[in-house]
Design a protein around this motif. Structure first.
Motif, short mmCIF file in Angstrom:
data_model
loop_
_atom_site.label_atom_id
_atom_site.label_comp_id
_atom_site.label_asym_id
_atom_site.label_seq_id
_atom_site.Cartn_x
_atom_site.Cartn_y
_atom_site.Cartn_z
N GLU A 203 0.77 -1.17 -0.08
CA GLU A 203 -0.12 0.08 0.02
C GLU A 203 1.04 1.38 -0.11
OE1 GLU A 203 0.93 -1.92 2.89
OE2 GLU A 203 -0.83 -2.04 3.40
N GLU A 204 2.10 1.29 0.70
CA GLU A 204 2.80 2.42 0.69
C GLU A 204 3.68 2.54 -0.54
OE1 GLU A 204 6.06 -0.40 2.54
OE2 GLU A 204 3.99 -0.58 1.94
N THR A 205 3.89 1.32 -1.04
CA THR A 205 4.77 1.46 -2.48
C THR A 205 3.75 1.80 -3.47
OG1 THR A 205 5.76 -0.83 -1.65
CG2 THR A 205 5.95 -0.34 -3.93
N ASP A 206 2.49 1.65 -3.53
CA ASP A 206 1.52 2.19 -4.42
C ASP A 206 1.25 3.73 -4.26
OD1 ASP A 206 -0.91 2.24 -6.19
OD2 ASP A 206 -1.73 2.85 -4.31
N LEU A 207 1.60 4.18 -2.82
CA LEU A 207 1.43 5.68 -2.56
C LEU A 207 2.45 6.29 -3.12
CD1 LEU A 207 -0.57 7.51 -0.84
CD2 LEU A 207 1.16 7.21 0.70
N CYS A 208 3.82 5.77 -2.84
CA CYS A 208 4.89 6.29 -3.35
C CYS A 208 5.08 6.48 -4.87
CB CYS A 208 6.29 5.67 -2.96
SG CYS A 208 6.62 5.68 -0.95
N ARG A 209 4.69 5.32 -5.70
CA ARG A 209 4.56 5.67 -6.94
C ARG A 209 3.45 6.56 -7.40
NH1 ARG A 209 6.33 2.90 -11.28
NH2 ARG A 209 7.44 1.22 -10.10
N ARG A 210 2.55 6.70 -6.77
CA ARG A 210 1.55 7.74 -7.13
C ARG A 210 1.87 9.00 -6.97
NH1 ARG A 210 -3.21 7.61 -4.14
NH2 ARG A 210 -2.72 5.83 -3.02
N ALA A 211 2.78 9.19 -5.76
CA ALA A 211 3.35 10.57 -5.71
C ALA A 211 4.48 10.99 -6.51
CB ALA A 211 3.93 10.45 -4.09
N ARG A 212 5.35 9.93 -6.79
CA ARG A 212 6.37 10.41 -7.94
C ARG A 212 5.48 10.44 -9.00
NH1 ARG A 212 10.17 11.78 -8.17
NH2 ARG A 212 11.82 10.36 -9.02
N ARG A 213 4.64 9.97 -9.61
CA ARG A 213 3.96 10.26 -10.86
C ARG A 213 3.37 11.76 -10.72
NH1 ARG A 213 0.16 5.68 -12.02
NH2 ARG A 213 1.96 4.53 -12.51
N ALA A 214 2.99 12.15 -9.62
CA ALA A 214 2.36 13.49 -9.80
C ALA A 214 3.46 14.59 -9.49
CB ALA A 214 1.32 13.58 -8.47
N GLY A 215 4.52 14.09 -9.44
CA GLY A 215 5.54 15.28 -9.41
C GLY A 215 6.15 15.56 -7.84
N TRP A 216 5.71 14.79 -6.81
CA TRP A 216 6.41 15.13 -5.51
C TRP A 216 7.39 14.41 -5.32
CZ3 TRP A 216 4.08 18.41 -2.43
CH2 TRP A 216 2.95 19.03 -2.70
N GLU A 217 8.44 14.79 -4.49
CA GLU A 217 9.76 14.07 -4.46
C GLU A 217 9.43 13.36 -3.15
OE1 GLU A 217 12.77 17.04 -4.25
OE2 GLU A 217 12.18 17.80 -6.23
N ILE A 218 10.35 12.26 -2.82
CA ILE A 218 10.57 11.50 -1.70
C ILE A 218 11.98 11.36 -1.24
CG2 ILE A 218 10.13 9.03 -0.83
CD1 ILE A 218 8.23 8.63 -3.21
N TRP A 219 12.35 11.59 0.07
CA TRP A 219 13.64 11.67 0.54
C TRP A 219 13.68 10.85 1.77
CZ3 TRP A 219 17.63 15.37 -0.79
CH2 TRP A 219 17.40 16.11 -2.01
N THR A 220 14.93 10.50 2.10
CA THR A 220 15.24 9.88 3.28
C THR A 220 16.06 10.95 4.06
OG1 THR A 220 17.19 9.05 2.57
CG2 THR A 220 15.40 7.47 2.54
#
Length: 311
Positions: A203-220
């Protein structure tokens, strides 16, 4: 205004922590204790209990009356539980926290500060350390090729994965583990909540993919360090996460994830191709006089099956 007096905006909580519990009586106490200092400073905490029968909800009510407790009527899974907690979010950020995870006030402050300074970031996660010293991974999102070829090319399939080292500088990534992640509420409003068709895993993998597709960045953010006892029961028996009783959820969720983002043909090809290559590897291992138990375990797990929710 006198010295030390806060304005209404300063007193307003910036983060709501959402904790989804199920049979978590033995671990949730430490999680709540780690949040108490932040809660005293204005943090909002929501605990959604998925109808645990081990006394989790009653324990939360007695141990942390400062938290908002939502008692469920059944086990609706992680993503749906989070979505239920989201109904109570009125802050710019929401922290998802597993009931066996611990994050101190200073680590949470570091995550929040990073998000405040980087408005293009929709999701960030800390360095997560287990009591054994192991570190949780981060990296690229799974795709059909990586899943299919992993049995014979594990190094290639995992080449973009790494561990978040405590103290390291922030780094961009494509995926962070859902056990501890800070989300920007503006992003959730834009891309939507968790897909309720995932019961557990991906579920979080899906959320991260949707976020990246929408142009949002993900960071550690390695300067923020948290602790998580990951799959404690499986580790105690020496079983791998994918091969214990939760394999039923893992492989169904994985198949749905592949269908959703890559289509039916790719999803079916990945599953059957994985089985074929596992068979090839098993044959090769037998010729070398070695066993390959993963094939038998995989054959006993769901194949080409979608998630099923209880009534």
């Amino acid at each position: 205004m006198s010295h030390g007096q806060q304005t209404d905006s300063e007193r307003k909580p910036q983060v709501t922590v959402v904790v989804v519990t199920y049979q978590s009586r033995n671990t949730i106490g430490a999680t709540l204790d780690s949040l108490r200092e932040s809660c005293d400073a204005g943090l909002a905490v929501v605990v959604v209990d998925n109808a645990s029968n081990d006394g989790t909800a009653d324990f939360v009510a007695a141990h942390a009356p400062w938290a908002t407790l939502v008692r469920g009527q059944g086990n609706i899974g992680f993503g749906r539980g989070c979505n239920r907690g989201f109904d109570l979010v009125a802050t710019p950020y929401v922290l998802l926290l597993n009931p066996d995870a611990v994050i101190a006030a200073d680590a949470l402050t570091r995550l929040l500060t990073f998000m405040e300074q980087n408005p293009q970031v929709g999701i960030c996660g800390p360095a997560v350390q287990e009591p054994s010293g192991e570190l949780q991974p981060t990296g690229a999102l799974p795709d059909p090729w990586k899943i299919m070829l992993r049995p014979i090319l594990p190094g290639w399939a995992e080449r973009d994965m790494r561990h978040v080292v405590p103290g390291e500088r922030p780094q961009a990534t494509d995926w962070v583990c859902g056990s501890i992640m800070l989300l920007r509420w503006k992003m959730i409003e834009e891309i939507g909540r968790f897909d309720p068709r995932f019961f557990l895993y991906f579920e979080e993998t899906d959320l991260c993919r949707r976020a990246r597709r929408a142009g949002w960045e993900i960071w550690t953010v390695g300067e923020a360090v948290a602790e998580h006892v990951n799959a404690a029961s499986a580790k105690a028996t020496g079983a791998h996460m994918m091969w214990d009783t939760i394999a039923e959820h893992y492989f169904r969720s994985r198949f749905y994830y592949l269908i959703k983002h890559f289509g039916w043909p790719a999803a079916v090809t990945a599953e059957l191709g994985e089985l074929l290559l596992m068979t090839v590897r098993a044959a090769g291992e037998r010729l070398r006089g070695r066993s390959y138990k993963s094939l038998g375990l995989r054959l006993r797990s769901p194949i080409l099956k979608l998630p099923v929710f209880p009534d």
